[in-house]
Scaffold this motif. Structure first.
Motif, PDB file in Angstrom:
ATOM      1  N   ALA A   1       0.824  -1.209   0.000  1.00  0.00           N
ATOM      2  CA  ALA A   1       0.000   0.000   0.000  1.00  0.00           C
ATOM      3  C   ALA A   1       0.861   1.263   0.000  1.00  0.00           C
ATOM      4  N   VAL A   2       2.001   1.214   0.685  1.00  0.00           N
ATOM      5  CA  VAL A   2       2.921   2.352   0.672  1.00  0.00           C
ATOM      6  C   VAL A   2       3.378   2.652  -0.749  1.00  0.00           C
ATOM      7  N   MET A   3       3.771   1.620  -1.480  1.00  0.00           N
ATOM      8  CA  MET A   3       4.284   1.831  -2.830  1.00  0.00           C
ATOM      9  C   MET A   3       3.181   2.243  -3.801  1.00  0.00           C
ATOM     10  N   VAL A   4       1.996   1.679  -3.633  1.00  0.00           N
ATOM     11  CA  VAL A   4       0.882   2.038  -4.519  1.00  0.00           C
ATOM     12  C   VAL A   4       0.481   3.492  -4.313  1.00  0.00           C
ATOM     13  N   THR A   5       0.324   3.917  -3.057  1.00  0.00           N
ATOM     14  CA  THR A   5      -0.084   5.303  -2.803  1.00  0.00           C
ATOM     15  C   THR A   5       1.018   6.284  -3.209  1.00  0.00           C
ATOM     16  N   PHE A   6       2.271   5.891  -3.068  1.00  0.00           N
ATOM     17  CA  PHE A   6       3.352   6.753  -3.561  1.00  0.00           C
ATOM     18  C   PHE A   6       3.217   6.921  -5.071  1.00  0.00           C
ATOM     19  N   TYR A   7       3.062   5.799  -5.757  1.00  0.00           N
ATOM     20  CA  TYR A   7       2.919   5.834  -7.216  1.00  0.00           C
ATOM     21  C   TYR A   7       1.718   6.663  -7.646  1.00  0.00           C
ATOM     22  N   GLN A   8       0.593   6.506  -6.951  1.00  0.00           N
ATOM     23  CA  GLN A   8      -0.651   7.120  -7.396  1.00  0.00           C
ATOM     24  C   GLN A   8      -0.757   8.598  -7.035  1.00  0.00           C
ATOM     25  N   PHE A   9      -0.153   9.001  -5.903  1.00  0.00           N
ATOM     26  CA  PHE A   9      -0.354  10.367  -5.416  1.00  0.00           C
ATOM     27  C   PHE A   9       0.956  11.131  -5.171  1.00  0.00           C
ATOM     28  N   VAL A  10       1.891  10.505  -4.491  1.00  0.00           N
ATOM     29  CA  VAL A  10       3.071  11.237  -4.021  1.00  0.00           C
ATOM     30  C   VAL A  10       4.007  11.594  -5.172  1.00  0.00           C
ATOM     31  N   ARG A  11       4.282  10.640  -6.050  1.00  0.00           N
ATOM     32  CA  ARG A  11       5.227  10.883  -7.133  1.00  0.00           C
ATOM     33  C   ARG A  11       4.841  12.105  -7.952  1.00  0.00           C
ATOM     34  N   SER A  12       3.580  12.186  -8.365  1.00  0.00           N
ATOM     35  CA  SER A  12       3.128  13.314  -9.178  1.00  0.00           C
ATOM     36  C   SER A  12       3.217  14.627  -8.410  1.00  0.00           C
ATOM     37  N   ALA A  13       2.890  14.588  -7.104  1.00  0.00           N
ATOM     38  CA  ALA A  13       2.955  15.798  -6.290  1.00  0.00           C
ATOM     39  C   ALA A  13       4.395  16.295  -6.157  1.00  0.00           C
ATOM     40  N   LEU A  14       5.336  15.374  -5.978  1.00  0.00           N
ATOM     41  CA  LEU A  14       6.742  15.761  -5.868  1.00  0.00           C
ATOM     42  C   LEU A  14       7.228  16.409  -7.159  1.00  0.00           C
ATOM     43  N   LEU A  15       6.876  15.817  -8.289  1.00  0.00           N
ATOM     44  CA  LEU A  15       7.286  16.390  -9.574  1.00  0.00           C
ATOM     45  C   LEU A  15       6.656  17.763  -9.781  1.00  0.00           C
TER      46      LEU A  15
END
Length: 440
Positions: free
Chosen positions: A336-350
């Motif tokens: 779940a950590v990796m999925v939520t990072f992929y779905q939400f965090v990665r785009s926000a960081l970029l």
């Protein structure tokens, strides 16, 4: 829920309503835009730095890269062949014979002139000689020896197989636009223009921590009910893919004093804080209490699997002139950590780092198996992308899809993404796929 979507951090904490994945994305993007607007008002000149080209991979270009030269710098041959004046060409299939008067090599221009009835052997990239505007590919010609070449008059048209000056880029035109997440090909393009340094966005500082009394660091023996902390290592790998600066705050105990100290440390040092664990309904009280003191946060249930519980908001800056710290409270389960990072965090960081392309690309493949799916939530199934005997892309699941089965991620090379309203998937049905490579 409407207020949360518009102004996520300033709205009441929600524990019961489930957000659509797209609603959560929009709320996050809106808050990131607010932070960026405030940052522009603060005019942080230190947000941009000049770095050597060989250190720029996966950095965000801060300003348009203008070409200092025309590319190509002069007319040149697009292939190996024979350069000639196109006046001798026609629609006729008649054979003409030309005298070969020399050879032009890349980097060694031919200085002579080409007269009527003559041609010049030419290599790819060589400058077009004076009087020549067309190149006949070598394979379309016949020659008895090195001094004579024969060809049909209609083999090519005038001007073919010649690259014109400035055809790719003209001087002062943007070769790469600001906001680009720089890839190997971008570094090669900059080098081809003679550019040794690039203006890039400062690396975001991202603090990470794992919350839970049951967590143990690597190297320490496990006692009853304890587990090793894997989430910080997954997050470190994910963040390194984006070439960001990582601040590891370690494992934090489930008590208010420890959490508050860790959050304060992150707010003083980092642009973003990512925690894992402590965001489910039964565990949220400490984090809720601390976030009410230090900033604003919304606790969400998201209509997705895995990764349903998540917290999102911001910490107030440690200094009045500072930027707010973005906060993501991710679930504790490793997948779940990796999925939520992929779905939400990665785009926000970029987005926060100034990238103009933040969403990962999708492709499609044929499911090799039937997949059970309930409408009303978005699912991210771990899978392996391959190719069928007919050459079409196929995908198969890695087995059990539980949120705690990290092996399902390790064996996979992609996500099968099943949309919110999707029901069961039949064997042979096309499904959306997101590749891990370059993302995870």
């Amino acid at each position: 829920m409407t207020d949360l979507i518009k102004h996520s951090p300033n709205s009441p904490i929600l524990l019961t309503a489930s957000l659509h994945v797209d609603e959560a994305r929009k709320a996050i993007s809106n808050l990131v835009n607010e932070i960026l607007q405030e940052s522009c008002k603060l005019n942080h000149a230190s947000d941009i730095e000049s770095i050597p080209l060989d250190q720029a991979i996966n950095r965000i270009l801060a300003e348009d890269l203008l070409s200092p030269i025309d590319v190509p710098a002069a007319d040149n041959s697009a292939m190996d062949g024979f350069a000639l004046n196109g006046d001798c060409l026609s629609e006729s299939e008649n054979i003409m014979t030309l005298k070969v008067v020399g050879t032009a090599y890349a980097g060694k221009p031919y200085e002579g002139k080409i007269a009527q009835g003559e041609c010049l052997k030419i290599m790819t990239g060589a400058l077009m000689p004076h009087g020549c505007d067309t190149v006949i590919p070598q394979e379309l010609t016949k020659s008895a020896d090195d001094s004579i070449v024969s060809l049909k008059q209609n083999q090519v048209k005038r001007g073919e197989n010649r690259r014109l000056r400035g055809e790719d880029l003209t001087r002062d035109k943007a070769a790469i636009t600001a906001g680009r997440l720089l890839r190997p090909s971008d570094l090669g393009l900059a080098a081809s223009l003679g550019i040794a340094k690039l203006q890039v966005r400062r690396k975001l500082k991202v603090a990470i921590l794992s919350s839970g009394d049951e967590l143990r660091p690597l190297g320490q023996a496990l006692d009853a009910g304890s587990i090793y902390d894997s989430n910080r290592y997954s997050l470190t790998g994910l963040l390194n893919r984006l070439n960001l600066e990582i601040i590891d705050c370690g494992i934090v105990r489930d008590d208010p004093a420890s959490l508050k100290a860790a959050f304060l440390e992150a707010a003083s040092k980092a642009d973003v804080l990512i925690s894992s664990g402590g965001v489910s309904v039964g565990e949220v009280d400490f984090t809720k209490q601390i976030m009410q003191e230090l900033g604003d946060v919304g606790f969400w249930k998201i209509a997705m699997r895995p990764g349903r519980p998540m917290a999102f908001g911001m910490l107030k800056p440690a200094q009045p002139s500072g930027r707010k710290t973005l906060f993501f409270g991710l679930p504790g389960n490793p997948v779940a950590v990796m999925v939520t990072f992929y779905q939400f965090v990665r785009s926000a960081l970029l987005q926060l780092n100034g990238a103009n392309q933040t969403e990962p690309p999708l492709t499609q493949a044929i499911s090799e198996v039937a997949i059970r799916k309930k409408p009303g939530r978005t699912e991210f199934q771990r899978a392996i992308l391959g190719r069928g005997i007919d050459g079409k892309p196929t995908v198969k699941l890695t087995g059990s899809q539980g949120a705690g089965i990290l092996r399902s991620m390790s064996e996979a090379n992609c996500f099968v993404i099943l949309p919110h309203d999707q029901g069961n998937v039949a064997e042979g049905e096309w499904v959306d796929v997101a590749l891990f490579d370059g993302l995870l």
